[in-house]
Design a protein around this motif. Structure first.
Motif, PDB file in Angstrom:
ATOM      1  N   SER A  84      -8.347  -0.101  -0.950  1.00 55.67           N
ATOM      2  CA  SER A  84      -8.676   1.174  -1.399  1.00 55.67           C
ATOM      3  C   SER A  84      -9.966   1.931  -0.777  1.00 55.67           C
ATOM      4  O   SER A  84      -9.835   2.934  -0.094  1.00 55.67           O
ATOM      5  N   TYR A  85     -10.607   1.017  -0.256  1.00 58.74           N
ATOM      6  CA  TYR A  85     -11.714   1.366   0.799  1.00 58.74           C
ATOM      7  C   TYR A  85     -11.084   1.998   2.207  1.00 58.74           C
ATOM      8  O   TYR A  85     -11.522   2.818   2.631  1.00 58.74           O
TER       9      TYR A  85
ATOM     10  N   TRP B 174      -8.737  -8.148  -2.367  1.00 62.95           N
ATOM     11  CA  TRP B 174      -8.006  -7.260  -1.569  1.00 62.95           C
ATOM     12  C   TRP B 174      -7.356  -5.749  -1.976  1.00 62.95           C
ATOM     13  O   TRP B 174      -7.581  -5.085  -1.247  1.00 62.95           O
ATOM     14  N   LYS B 175      -7.506  -5.697  -3.119  1.00 65.87           N
ATOM     15  CA  LYS B 175      -7.290  -4.307  -3.798  1.00 65.87           C
ATOM     16  C   LYS B 175      -8.507  -3.357  -3.259  1.00 65.87           C
ATOM     17  O   LYS B 175      -8.400  -2.198  -3.081  1.00 65.87           O
TER      18      LYS B 175
ATOM     19  N   ILE C  77      -7.999   2.852   2.676  1.00 69.16           N
ATOM     20  CA  ILE C  77      -7.292   4.339   2.398  1.00 69.16           C
ATOM     21  C   ILE C  77      -8.168   5.356   2.368  1.00 69.16           C
ATOM     22  O   ILE C  77      -7.769   6.534   2.822  1.00 69.16           O
ATOM     23  N   SER C  78      -9.278   5.191   1.572  1.00 63.32           N
ATOM     24  CA  SER C  78     -10.172   6.389   1.484  1.00 63.32           C
ATOM     25  C   SER C  78     -10.675   6.778   2.928  1.00 63.32           C
ATOM     26  O   SER C  78     -11.002   8.219   3.159  1.00 63.32           O
ATOM     27  N   TYR C  79     -10.600   6.129   4.037  1.00 63.82           N
ATOM     28  CA  TYR C  79     -11.076   6.250   5.490  1.00 63.82           C
ATOM     29  C   TYR C  79     -10.008   6.662   6.277  1.00 63.82           C
ATOM     30  O   TYR C  79     -10.035   7.545   7.058  1.00 63.82           O
ATOM     31  N   THR C  80      -8.873   5.997   6.158  1.00 61.65           N
ATOM     32  CA  THR C  80      -7.538   6.141   7.119  1.00 61.65           C
ATOM     33  C   THR C  80      -6.404   7.268   6.390  1.00 61.65           C
ATOM     34  O   THR C  80      -5.979   7.822   7.141  1.00 61.65           O
TER      35      THR C  80
ATOM     36  N   SER D 193      -3.574   0.889   6.220  1.00 58.71           N
ATOM     37  CA  SER D 193      -4.544   0.301   5.303  1.00 58.71           C
ATOM     38  C   SER D 193      -4.291  -1.260   5.020  1.00 58.71           C
ATOM     39  O   SER D 193      -4.922  -2.073   5.239  1.00 58.71           O
ATOM     40  N   LEU D 194      -2.718  -1.301   4.791  1.00 61.12           N
ATOM     41  CA  LEU D 194      -2.354  -2.694   4.349  1.00 61.12           C
ATOM     42  C   LEU D 194      -2.435  -3.446   5.498  1.00 61.12           C
ATOM     43  O   LEU D 194      -2.819  -4.830   5.282  1.00 61.12           O
TER      44      LEU D 194
END
Length: 185
Positions: free
Chosen positions: A35-36, A30-31, A38-41, A47-48
């Protein structure tokens, strides 16, 4: 679950993914997926939501789901597809909003309104130029360039409170001047 290359030993078994296995997969990935995303959005809340949707979908469809790849690969691919779907929906929604706004502006703008807008714009620009130097800089960076208070503070080597004070002063001054301009017309 050290080796999760093929986590589906018995695809015919509707219980191939029990709560313990699911919890282990969730805790492991999940983490990383968050992170993946969040890096795009660049949006933690979105992201959550995407991560939650992926794992809820995995759990809800576990009885009918057949996966022939590494579970990590499957989850990251699901995240990529969810992000793409979000941007596709956002682009369509934004396109409709822009189209509606454009139609509204075309129907409402008259020559008189256009002239009035140009006069008001010119008046505001003149009043911005009359502001003290720092107020003018802060106002221009905030309103014309779209910069945030922290960005302006860093660029001008000022505290955020000082930037806020300059921006407040500029807005208060312009508001008073524009109010006078509007009532005089």
């Amino acid at each position: 679950m050290k080796n999760q290359k093929l986590i589906f030993p018995d695809e015919g078994n509707p219980n191939w993914l029990n709560e313990e296995q699911f919890a282990e997969i969730f805790n492991q990935y999940w983490k990383k997926i968050l992170s993946y995303c969040i890096s795009y959005t660049h949006d933690k809340e979105l992201s959550l939501e995407i991560v939650q949707e992926i794992f809820c979908s995995l759990w809800e469809r576990r009885a009918n789901l057949t996966i022939h790849v590494n579970i990590g690969h499957y989850l990251f691919r699901a995240a990529k597809l969810q992000i793409a779907a979000h941007y596709r929906t956002q682009r369509i929604r934004t396109g409709h909003d822009v189209q509606r706004q454009h139609t509204f502006e075309e129907s409402e703008n008259t020559t008189e309104e256009s002239i009035y807008f140009k006069e008001l714009y010119s008046f505001v620009q003149h009043k911005v130029e009359a502001l003290p130097q720092r107020c003018q800089e802060v106002y221009t960076m905030s309103r014309n360039k779209g910069m945030t208070i922290p960005q302006i503070a860093q660029l001008l080597a000022l505290s955020e409170k000082t930037v806020e004070a300059h921006l407040s002063k500029a807005l208060r001054t312009l508001r008073e001047k524009v109010r006078f301009f509007i009532t005089s017309k």
